[in-house]
Design a protein around this motif. Structure first.
Motif, PDB file in Angstrom:
ATOM      1  N   GLU A 110      32.272 136.254  26.795  1.00 18.78           N
ATOM      2  CA  GLU A 110      33.390 136.000  27.009  1.00 18.78           C
ATOM      3  C   GLU A 110      33.875 134.930  27.482  1.00 18.78           C
ATOM      4  O   GLU A 110      35.122 133.843  27.520  1.00 18.78           O
ATOM      5  CB  GLU A 110      33.886 137.227  28.103  1.00 18.78           C
ATOM      6  CG  GLU A 110      33.768 138.896  27.972  1.00 18.78           C
ATOM      7  CD  GLU A 110      34.262 139.276  28.718  1.00 18.78           C
ATOM      8  OE1 GLU A 110      34.788 140.554  29.078  1.00 18.78           O
ATOM      9  OE2 GLU A 110      33.818 139.735  30.291  1.00 18.78           O
ATOM     10  N   SER A 111      32.481 134.039  28.011  1.00 21.68           N
ATOM     11  CA  SER A 111      33.032 132.565  28.532  1.00 21.68           C
ATOM     12  C   SER A 111      33.160 131.983  28.254  1.00 21.68           C
ATOM     13  O   SER A 111      33.544 130.683  28.204  1.00 21.68           O
ATOM     14  CB  SER A 111      31.956 132.881  30.104  1.00 21.68           C
ATOM     15  OG  SER A 111      30.635 132.051  29.071  1.00 21.68           O
ATOM     16  N   LEU A 112      32.550 132.400  26.211  1.00 20.79           N
ATOM     17  CA  LEU A 112      32.842 131.123  25.481  1.00 20.79           C
ATOM     18  C   LEU A 112      34.290 130.973  24.552  1.00 20.79           C
ATOM     19  O   LEU A 112      33.824 131.851  23.981  1.00 20.79           O
ATOM     20  CB  LEU A 112      31.756 131.494  24.688  1.00 20.79           C
ATOM     21  CG  LEU A 112      29.989 130.861  25.431  1.00 20.79           C
ATOM     22  CD1 LEU A 112      29.382 132.160  24.337  1.00 20.79           C
ATOM     23  CD2 LEU A 112      29.583 130.535  26.016  1.00 20.79           C
ATOM     24  N   PRO A 113      34.705 129.686  24.523  1.00 18.77           N
ATOM     25  CA  PRO A 113      34.996 129.148  24.045  1.00 18.77           C
ATOM     26  C   PRO A 113      34.924 130.087  22.309  1.00 18.77           C
ATOM     27  O   PRO A 113      33.924 129.865  21.909  1.00 18.77           O
ATOM     28  CB  PRO A 113      36.317 128.242  24.134  1.00 18.77           C
ATOM     29  CG  PRO A 113      34.774 127.444  24.737  1.00 18.77           C
ATOM     30  CD  PRO A 113      33.962 128.427  25.467  1.00 18.77           C
ATOM     31  N   GLU A 114      36.134 129.903  21.712  1.00 18.68           N
ATOM     32  CA  GLU A 114      35.999 130.154  19.879  1.00 18.68           C
ATOM     33  C   GLU A 114      34.790 128.742  19.989  1.00 18.68           C
ATOM     34  O   GLU A 114      34.248 129.287  18.975  1.00 18.68           O
ATOM     35  CB  GLU A 114      37.502 130.146  19.331  1.00 18.68           C
ATOM     36  CG  GLU A 114      37.718 130.403  18.147  1.00 18.68           C
ATOM     37  CD  GLU A 114      37.127 132.279  17.538  1.00 18.68           C
ATOM     38  OE1 GLU A 114      36.992 132.325  16.448  1.00 18.68           O
ATOM     39  OE2 GLU A 114      37.199 132.678  18.172  1.00 18.68           O
ATOM     40  N   LYS A 115      35.573 127.561  20.245  1.00 14.54           N
ATOM     41  CA  LYS A 115      34.633 126.218  19.129  1.00 14.54           C
ATOM     42  C   LYS A 115      33.466 126.418  19.674  1.00 14.54           C
ATOM     43  O   LYS A 115      32.914 125.362  18.777  1.00 14.54           O
ATOM     44  CB  LYS A 115      35.882 125.613  19.473  1.00 14.54           C
ATOM     45  CG  LYS A 115      35.700 124.582  21.287  1.00 14.54           C
ATOM     46  CD  LYS A 115      36.179 123.873  21.609  1.00 14.54           C
ATOM     47  CE  LYS A 115      35.583 123.710  22.936  1.00 14.54           C
ATOM     48  NZ  LYS A 115      36.556 122.147  23.056  1.00 14.54           N
ATOM     49  N   VAL A 116      32.986 126.823  21.149  1.00 15.90           N
ATOM     50  CA  VAL A 116      31.296 127.192  20.988  1.00 15.90           C
ATOM     51  C   VAL A 116      31.081 128.310  19.982  1.00 15.90           C
ATOM     52  O   VAL A 116      30.171 128.028  19.813  1.00 15.90           O
ATOM     53  CB  VAL A 116      31.326 127.047  22.617  1.00 15.90           C
ATOM     54  CG1 VAL A 116      30.144 127.589  23.284  1.00 15.90           C
ATOM     55  CG2 VAL A 116      32.066 126.384  23.387  1.00 15.90           C
ATOM     56  N   LEU A 117      31.992 129.291  19.515  1.00 21.57           N
ATOM     57  CA  LEU A 117      30.159 130.308  19.019  1.00 21.57           C
ATOM     58  C   LEU A 117      30.577 129.851  17.564  1.00 21.57           C
ATOM     59  O   LEU A 117      29.701 130.341  17.041  1.00 21.57           O
ATOM     60  CB  LEU A 117      31.982 131.034  18.852  1.00 21.57           C
ATOM     61  CG  LEU A 117      32.302 132.155  19.815  1.00 21.57           C
ATOM     62  CD1 LEU A 117      33.234 133.478  19.571  1.00 21.57           C
ATOM     63  CD2 LEU A 117      30.895 132.465  20.772  1.00 21.57           C
ATOM     64  N   LYS A 118      31.180 128.321  17.388  1.00 14.52           N
ATOM     65  CA  LYS A 118      30.533 128.201  16.352  1.00 14.52           C
ATOM     66  C   LYS A 118      29.474 127.083  16.279  1.00 14.52           C
ATOM     67  O   LYS A 118      29.225 126.302  15.189  1.00 14.52           O
ATOM     68  CB  LYS A 118      32.226 127.285  15.563  1.00 14.52           C
ATOM     69  CG  LYS A 118      33.295 128.226  15.263  1.00 14.52           C
ATOM     70  CD  LYS A 118      34.593 128.022  14.227  1.00 14.52           C
ATOM     71  CE  LYS A 118      34.925 128.906  14.958  1.00 14.52           C
ATOM     72  NZ  LYS A 118      36.347 128.558  13.935  1.00 14.52           N
ATOM     73  N   GLN A 119      29.359 126.166  17.272  1.00 15.36           N
ATOM     74  CA  GLN A 119      27.978 125.578  17.706  1.00 15.36           C
ATOM     75  C   GLN A 119      26.924 126.448  16.878  1.00 15.36           C
ATOM     76  O   GLN A 119      26.582 127.064  17.011  1.00 15.36           O
ATOM     77  CB  GLN A 119      27.986 125.120  19.309  1.00 15.36           C
ATOM     78  CG  GLN A 119      29.612 124.508  19.292  1.00 15.36           C
ATOM     79  CD  GLN A 119      29.376 124.234  20.902  1.00 15.36           C
ATOM     80  OE1 GLN A 119      30.323 123.273  21.352  1.00 15.36           O
ATOM     81  NE2 GLN A 119      28.368 124.250  21.815  1.00 15.36           N
TER      82      GLN A 119
END
Length: 172
Positions: A128-137
């Motif tokens: 929940e704390s992670l923005p969409e762009k971080v999920l792609k890292q």
């Protein structure tokens, strides 16, 4: 993020059956849905089957359940490291070494459920704390590239995989 947002290079092909098993779901919705229904599944397991292994050398039901807890913690840790841009390659883990040291067969269903809820809640809070762009890292684990988002779906698919195995091989 949905599973359809993942690219083939976001995870090793070993994990493809886990990703495919969850269908095209939203990650946070799936994590939360499983947090509600998996404890019900555990409670439905007959007590006499908890220490049952369907074949010599196979894990008991309790060992499978604790394996899910251990694995989710490992996947969650990897996701945290990659989300924080830590590019240190992470080693694999030997699940077959973990199981005999887990003392799973001395656990109760209630104990496993309590721990499952805590581990899954921690996973939910992380994602929940992670923005969409971080999920792609991505980072490297077990010598393969893995994205943060893929690790979340792997938690879900891994759980579904073992739930199906318990139904098919242990509850006969």
């Amino acid at each position: 993020m949905k599973t359809s947002d993942l690219k083939s290079g976001d995870y090793h092909s070993f994990y493809k059956p886990y990703i495919d098993a969850v269908g095209d779901e939203d990650l946070l919705n799936l994590l939360k849905k499983q947090k509600e229904n998996f404890p019900q599944f555990i409670m439905s397991l007959p007590d006499e089957k908890l220490q049952f292994a369907y074949e010599e050398g196979k894990w008991t039901v309790l060992e499978v359940l604790v394996h899910l807890l251990d694995s989710e913690r490992v996947f969650q840790y990897r996701a945290l490291r990659f989300a924080r841009m830590d590019q240190t390659p992470l080693p694999g883990f030997d699940q077959d070494t973990y199981v005999p040291h887990s003392m799973a067969n001395s656990r109760t269903k209630e104990d496993v459920i309590r721990e499952y809820r805590a581990v899954r809640e921690s996973t939910i809070l992380l994602f929940e704390s992670l923005p969409e762009k971080v999920l792609k890292q991505a980072g490297t684990a077990s010598n393969f590239k893995m994205s943060v988002g893929a690790l979340g779906f792997i938690c879900c698919g891994h759980q579904k995989h073992h739930r199906n195995i318990i139904r098919e091989r242990y509850l006969i």
